[in-house]
Write a protein that holds these residues in place. Structure first.
Motif, PDB file in Angstrom:
ATOM      1  N   LEU A  58       0.823  -1.210   0.000  1.00  0.00           N
ATOM      2  CA  LEU A  58       0.000   0.000   0.000  1.00  0.00           C
ATOM      3  C   LEU A  58       0.858   1.262   0.000  1.00  0.00           C
ATOM      4  CD1 LEU A  58      -2.840  -1.004   2.500  1.00  0.00           C
ATOM      5  CD2 LEU A  58      -3.021  -0.728   0.029  1.00  0.00           C
ATOM      6  N   PHE A  59       1.914   1.269   0.802  1.00  0.00           N
ATOM      7  CA  PHE A  59       2.817   2.420   0.808  1.00  0.00           C
ATOM      8  C   PHE A  59       3.495   2.583  -0.546  1.00  0.00           C
ATOM      9  CE2 PHE A  59       2.339   2.627   5.355  1.00  0.00           C
ATOM     10  CZ  PHE A  59       2.691   3.927   5.689  1.00  0.00           C
ATOM     11  N   GLY A  60       3.966   1.493  -1.123  1.00  0.00           N
ATOM     12  CA  GLY A  60       4.630   1.569  -2.418  1.00  0.00           C
ATOM     13  C   GLY A  60       3.705   2.022  -3.518  1.00  0.00           C
ATOM     14  N   HIS A  61       2.456   1.586  -3.481  1.00  0.00           N
ATOM     15  CA  HIS A  61       1.482   1.977  -4.497  1.00  0.00           C
ATOM     16  C   HIS A  61       1.145   3.461  -4.401  1.00  0.00           C
ATOM     17  CE1 HIS A  61      -2.589   2.307  -6.305  1.00  0.00           C
ATOM     18  NE2 HIS A  61      -2.091   1.444  -7.180  1.00  0.00           N
ATOM     19  N   ALA A  62       1.087   3.986  -3.180  1.00  0.00           N
ATOM     20  CA  ALA A  62       0.665   5.373  -2.988  1.00  0.00           C
ATOM     21  C   ALA A  62       1.814   6.362  -3.068  1.00  0.00           C
ATOM     22  CB  ALA A  62      -0.036   5.517  -1.638  1.00  0.00           C
ATOM     23  N   ALA A  63       2.997   5.988  -2.556  1.00  0.00           N
ATOM     24  CA  ALA A  63       4.078   6.972  -2.418  1.00  0.00           C
ATOM     25  C   ALA A  63       5.338   6.626  -3.189  1.00  0.00           C
ATOM     26  CB  ALA A  63       4.430   7.148  -0.930  1.00  0.00           C
ATOM     27  N   GLY A  64       5.450   5.430  -3.752  1.00  0.00           N
ATOM     28  CA  GLY A  64       6.668   5.085  -4.462  1.00  0.00           C
ATOM     29  C   GLY A  64       7.703   4.440  -3.556  1.00  0.00           C
ATOM     30  N   GLY A  65       8.935   4.306  -4.070  1.00  0.00           N
ATOM     31  CA  GLY A  65       9.966   3.557  -3.362  1.00  0.00           C
ATOM     32  C   GLY A  65      10.663   4.315  -2.252  1.00  0.00           C
ATOM     33  N   ARG A  66      11.339   5.405  -2.587  1.00  0.00           N
ATOM     34  CA  ARG A  66      12.163   6.088  -1.602  1.00  0.00           C
ATOM     35  C   ARG A  66      11.334   6.754  -0.512  1.00  0.00           C
ATOM     36  NH1 ARG A  66      17.040   8.943  -5.132  1.00  0.00           N
ATOM     37  NH2 ARG A  66      17.894   7.006  -5.979  1.00  0.00           N
ATOM     38  N   VAL A  67      10.224   7.361  -0.895  1.00  0.00           N
ATOM     39  CA  VAL A  67       9.366   7.984   0.109  1.00  0.00           C
ATOM     40  C   VAL A  67       8.818   6.930   1.063  1.00  0.00           C
ATOM     41  CG1 VAL A  67       7.264   9.320   0.462  1.00  0.00           C
ATOM     42  CG2 VAL A  67       8.774   9.867  -1.443  1.00  0.00           C
ATOM     43  N   SER A  68       8.381   5.797   0.524  1.00  0.00           N
ATOM     44  CA  SER A  68       7.861   4.721   1.377  1.00  0.00           C
ATOM     45  C   SER A  68       8.949   4.172   2.281  1.00  0.00           C
ATOM     46  CB  SER A  68       7.290   3.605   0.505  1.00  0.00           C
ATOM     47  OG  SER A  68       6.216   4.083  -0.279  1.00  0.00           O
ATOM     48  N   GLU A  69      10.165   4.080   1.775  1.00  0.00           N
ATOM     49  CA  GLU A  69      11.268   3.593   2.608  1.00  0.00           C
ATOM     50  C   GLU A  69      11.464   4.499   3.824  1.00  0.00           C
ATOM     51  OE1 GLU A  69      16.065   2.602   2.227  1.00  0.00           O
ATOM     52  OE2 GLU A  69      15.009   3.748   0.679  1.00  0.00           O
ATOM     53  N   ARG A  70      11.444   5.812   3.631  1.00  0.00           N
ATOM     54  CA  ARG A  70      11.629   6.727   4.755  1.00  0.00           C
ATOM     55  C   ARG A  70      10.453   6.653   5.732  1.00  0.00           C
ATOM     56  NH1 ARG A  70      13.674  10.110   0.478  1.00  0.00           N
ATOM     57  NH2 ARG A  70      11.650  11.166   0.303  1.00  0.00           N
ATOM     58  N   LEU A  71       9.235   6.575   5.203  1.00  0.00           N
ATOM     59  CA  LEU A  71       8.067   6.520   6.079  1.00  0.00           C
ATOM     60  C   LEU A  71       8.022   5.228   6.880  1.00  0.00           C
ATOM     61  CD1 LEU A  71       5.334   8.000   3.705  1.00  0.00           C
ATOM     62  CD2 LEU A  71       6.358   9.111   5.692  1.00  0.00           C
ATOM     63  N   LEU A  72       8.261   4.110   6.218  1.00  0.00           N
ATOM     64  CA  LEU A  72       8.203   2.825   6.919  1.00  0.00           C
ATOM     65  C   LEU A  72       9.308   2.712   7.962  1.00  0.00           C
ATOM     66  CD1 LEU A  72       7.352   0.490   3.912  1.00  0.00           C
ATOM     67  CD2 LEU A  72       5.863   1.031   5.838  1.00  0.00           C
ATOM     68  N   THR A  73      10.473   3.254   7.652  1.00  0.00           N
ATOM     69  CA  THR A  73      11.549   3.242   8.648  1.00  0.00           C
ATOM     70  C   THR A  73      11.165   4.063   9.864  1.00  0.00           C
ATOM     71  OG1 THR A  73      13.189   2.975   6.883  1.00  0.00           O
ATOM     72  CG2 THR A  73      13.990   3.744   9.023  1.00  0.00           C
ATOM     73  N   SER A  80      13.792  -1.686   2.316  1.00  0.00           N
ATOM     74  CA  SER A  80      14.497  -0.920   1.290  1.00  0.00           C
ATOM     75  C   SER A  80      13.543  -0.543   0.163  1.00  0.00           C
ATOM     76  CB  SER A  80      15.669  -1.722   0.735  1.00  0.00           C
ATOM     77  OG  SER A  80      15.203  -2.825  -0.022  1.00  0.00           O
ATOM     78  N   ASP A  81      13.898   0.522  -0.557  1.00  0.00           N
ATOM     79  CA  ASP A  81      13.037   0.974  -1.658  1.00  0.00           C
ATOM     80  C   ASP A  81      12.939  -0.065  -2.762  1.00  0.00           C
ATOM     81  OD1 ASP A  81      15.684   1.265  -2.268  1.00  0.00           O
ATOM     82  OD2 ASP A  81      15.437   3.105  -3.417  1.00  0.00           O
ATOM     83  N   ASN A  82      14.037  -0.756  -3.049  1.00  0.00           N
ATOM     84  CA  ASN A  82      13.992  -1.788  -4.085  1.00  0.00           C
ATOM     85  C   ASN A  82      13.060  -2.931  -3.688  1.00  0.00           C
ATOM     86  OD1 ASN A  82      15.810  -0.475  -5.788  1.00  0.00           O
ATOM     87  ND2 ASN A  82      17.581  -1.375  -4.769  1.00  0.00           N
ATOM     88  N   ALA A  83      13.081  -3.320  -2.411  1.00  0.00           N
ATOM     89  CA  ALA A  83      12.192  -4.388  -1.950  1.00  0.00           C
ATOM     90  C   ALA A  83      10.730  -3.957  -2.035  1.00  0.00           C
ATOM     91  CB  ALA A  83      12.554  -4.780  -0.527  1.00  0.00           C
ATOM     92  N   ILE A  84      10.449  -2.696  -1.726  1.00  0.00           N
ATOM     93  CA  ILE A  84       9.071  -2.200  -1.791  1.00  0.00           C
ATOM     94  C   ILE A  84       8.542  -2.284  -3.215  1.00  0.00           C
ATOM     95  CG2 ILE A  84       7.636  -0.149  -1.526  1.00  0.00           C
ATOM     96  CD1 ILE A  84       9.519   0.694   0.754  1.00  0.00           C
ATOM     97  N   LEU A  85       9.315  -1.778  -4.171  1.00  0.00           N
ATOM     98  CA  LEU A  85       8.857  -1.790  -5.565  1.00  0.00           C
ATOM     99  C   LEU A  85       8.817  -3.210  -6.112  1.00  0.00           C
ATOM    100  CD1 LEU A  85      10.744   1.329  -6.964  1.00  0.00           C
ATOM    101  CD2 LEU A  85       8.423   1.186  -6.074  1.00  0.00           C
ATOM    102  N   ARG A  86       9.744  -4.049  -5.712  1.00  0.00           N
ATOM    103  CA  ARG A  86       9.740  -5.434  -6.188  1.00  0.00           C
ATOM    104  C   ARG A  86       8.486  -6.175  -5.728  1.00  0.00           C
ATOM    105  NH1 ARG A  86      14.364  -6.488  -4.605  1.00  0.00           N
ATOM    106  NH2 ARG A  86      13.886  -7.436  -2.583  1.00  0.00           N
TER     107      ARG A  86
END
Length: 494
Positions: A58-73, A80-86
Motif C-alpha cells: 500500500l505504501f509503495g502503491h501510494a508513495a513510491g519507493g524512496r518515500v515509502s522507505e523513509r516513512l516505513l523506517t 528498502s526501496d527496491n524491496a518495496i517496488l519489487r
C-alpha cells in the motif's frame, strides 16, 4: 526456525521467531523428501507477515519507493526501496481481473512529447484504470481488445489510430466520440477562420504606414544596428578600449573586436536548418517531387521515417509553393477547381470597445462557443463587436450553439440537418468541420445518445503524469502500470 518481520510495538521494530515442524516423507518415489509446516500468517519463503506485506504494498502503491522507505523506517518497519517496488510489481503481476469490462475509455499519454506515446485504458463503470500499454498503435489496441471480447462501448478522442484498432479488435463494440474533443475541434476551426478573416490579430491599432509593417520593423532594426556600428568605429578611433565600447553601447566585446576590422556591418547569418524544418530534407523532397510523387501525406510519412520532427502543416506550406510553380521545380498539374464558395462580405477588424485593441482569433473562438446567458458584460460587448465586424462570426456562432445543443440533447436526428446547413454556410472552416464529422459519423451519433465520455481518461492521464515526474522520468512501463492499476484487497479484507 523462521524469523518474520511483524508490525512494530510502540514504534519499535518487532520480529517473530517461529519454530515450525518439518516432516519427512517415507515414500521413496516422492520427489520431495521433507515438507515444512505452513503458517497462516505468512506466505511460503516470505520474511514478512501477511499484514506487513500488505502495508508495504500500500505504501509503495501510494508513495513510491524512496518515500515509502523513509516513512516505513520512521514507523518501525524498515524496508528498502527496491524491496518495496519489487513486492508491488510482483503483486500486480499475480493479480487476475475477474470483472468483465463493458464500457472503457482509451487515450494516449506521452513518454516524451512529440516522440513516443503510450496508451491508457480506463474502466468507465468502476472509474479505475484497466490497463496501461507501452505503445500507441492500431495493432497494439486491436490485440488488447481481442483479449476482452465482452466490451460493448469504447469512448475515444478523434485519433484515427484508435478508431482503426477498435474496428479490428472489437468490431462489435460501439465507438463513442468524446464530446469535449468534438467541441475542441469546432473551436479550432472557428479560430482558424477568424485568423484568415483578420490578419495580425491581437495587436493594437497602429498608425497607417506605407508598405509592410514587418518590413518597416526590419528596416528600423537595420538602421539601429548601423548606428551602433558607426559609434563603435568612432569610439575605437578615439582610443577607447573594446571593453569600454561594449559597456557603453550594450554589445558583446567580441562583437566590437570584429566590427572595428570591417568597413560595413556584417549581415546577420541565417540560423542552421534543423530536422524540424522541411528544408532539412530539401534534396530528398525535390527528387520525390520530380519523380511525380505529389501526395503531401505520403511525403510526410517518408520524411518522418528519415528523422523529420516538424508538423504536417509546415511541410504543406513548402509543397504549396511548389504546386504554384516555384522557379526551378516542375509545377504540378493544375488542380481541379474547388467547390464554389460564397465569400462573406463586409469583413472588418473587430475592435474591443473597452481597450481599442483588435480582438484576437483565440478570444473570438472562445466567445463564439460560449452561450449568451454565461457571458459577462465585457464579453457580451466583445461578441457584439464581433457580430458587427464579421458576418462569418455570426454564422459560426449560430452553428456552434446548435452543435452544443445537439451534444447536450439526445436527439441524433437533428445532426443531419446541422451537417447540411454547415456545408452550405459558405464558411470554409464550418464546411471542413462538417466533412470531418461525416468521416466519423457513427461515433458522433453515439456521442449524442450515449452517456460515456473520455473525461475519466483525461483525469487518469494527469495522475500518470504526476507519478512519472515524481519518479524523475525513470519509471519503466511495469512500475507505471503497477502504480496506476488499483490494488486488489487482501483476503482478510474481502
Amino acid at each position: 526456525m523462521r524469523r518474520l518481520q511483524e508490525l512494530p510495538i510502540q514504534g519499535v521494530p518487532a520480529t517473530l521467531e517461529i519454530r515450525s515442524g518439518r516432516w519427512k516423507c517415507r515414500n521413496e518415489q516422492c520427489a520431495r523428501e521433507t515438507f515444512a509446516e505452513t503458517l497462516a500468517i505468512a506466505l511460503p519463503s516470505a520474511r514478512k507477515t501477511r499484514r506487513v506485506g500488505e502495508l508495504v504494498r500500500l505504501f509503495g502503491h501510494a508513495a513510491g519507493g524512496r518515500v515509502s522507505e523513509r516513512l516505513l523506517t520512521r514507523l518501525g518497519m524498515p524496508v528498502s526501496d527496491n524491496a518495496i517496488l519489487r513486492q508491488l510489481k510482483s503483486h500486480v503481476r499475480k493479480q487476475r481481473k475477474t470483472e468483465p469490462l463493458r464500457a472503457i475509455a482509451i487515450d494516449d499519454w506521452s513518454w516524451r512529447k512529440g516522440f513516443r506515446y503510450g496508451t491508457i485504458v480506463v474502466d468507465l463503470e468502476r472509474r479505475t484504470v484497466a490497463d496501461v500499454l507501452k505503445t500507441r498503435s492500431a495493432h497494439g489496441t486491436a490485440e488488447w481488445l481481442k483479449e476482452h471480447p465482452e466490451i460493448e462501448f469504447v469512448s475515444r478522442d478523434r485519433c484515427g489510430l484508435y478508431a482503426q484498432g477498435i474496428r479490428k479488435g472489437a468490431p462489435s463494440a460501439r465507438q463513442v466520440a468524446d464530446r469535449f474533443h468534438l467541441m475542441q475541434n469546432l473551436r479550432e476551426n472557428i479560430e482558424r477562420e477568424m485568423t484568415s478573416v483578420s490578419r495580425g490579430a491581437g495587436r493594437p491599432r497602429l498608425p497607417a504606414v506605407a508598405g509592410d509593417r514587418h518590413e518597416v520593423v526590419r528596416r528600423q532594426s537595420r538602421l539601429s544596428r548601423q548606428a551602433l556600428f558607426v559609434n563603435a568605429k568612432r569610439m575605437h578611433a578615439a582610443g577607447r578600449t573594446f571593453g569600454d565600447i561594449a559597456v557603453e553601447i550594450g554589445a558583446d566585446r567580441r562583437t566590437i573586436a570584429k566590427w572595428v576590422t570591417l568597413d560595413d556591418p556584417p549581415d546577420r547569418q541565417r540560423s542552421t536548418i534543423k530536422p524540424s524544418s522541411p528544408l532539412y530534407f530539401h534534396e530528398f523532397l525535390e527528387r520525390r517531387w520530380a519523380a511525380g510523387d505529389r501526395s503531401g501525406r505520403r511525403l510526410f510519412h517518408d520524411v518522418r521515417n528519415r528523422g523529420y520532427i516538424g508538423s504536417f502543416s509546415h511541410l504543406e506550406r513548402l509543397l504549396a509553393t511548389w504546386r504554384e510553380g516555384a522557379p526551378g521545380l516542375t509545377p504540378s498539374p493544375p488542380p481541379q477547381p474547388p467547390p464554389a464558395k460564397v465569400e462573406p462580405l463586409g469583413e472588418t477588424q473587430a475592435i474591443d470597445p473597452a481597450t481599442g485593441w483588435q480582438i484576437s482569433p483565440m478570444v473570438a473562438a472562445s466567445l463564439c462557443m460560449k452561450p449568451t446567458p454565461t457571458l459577462t458584460p465585457s464579453e457580451a460587448a466583445k461578441v457584439g463587436a464581433l457580430k458587427e465586424a464579421s458576418p462569418s462570426f455570426v454564422v459560426m456562432r449560430r452553428l456552434a450553439m446548435r452543435f452544443r445543443g445537439l451534444l447536450q440533447g439526445a436527439n441524433p436526428g437533428k445532426l443531419d440537418r446541422f451537417l447540411h446547413d454547415a456545408r452550405r454556410s459558405g464558411v470554409s472552416s464550418m464546411q471542413q468541420f462538417a466533412r470531418t464529422l461525416v468521416r466519423d459519423i457513427q461515433a458522433v451519433r453515439n456521442a449524442i445518445t450515449e452517456p460515456w465520455s473520455s473525461g475519466q481518461a483525461e483525469g487518469q492521464i494527469n495522475r500518470l503524469k504526476a507519478l512519472k515526474r515524481a519518479m524523475y522520468g525513470r519509471a519503466s512501463i511495469e512500475l507505471l502500470r503497477a502504480r496506476m492499476l488499483p490494488l486488489e484487497p487482501n483476503e482478510h479484507e474481502k
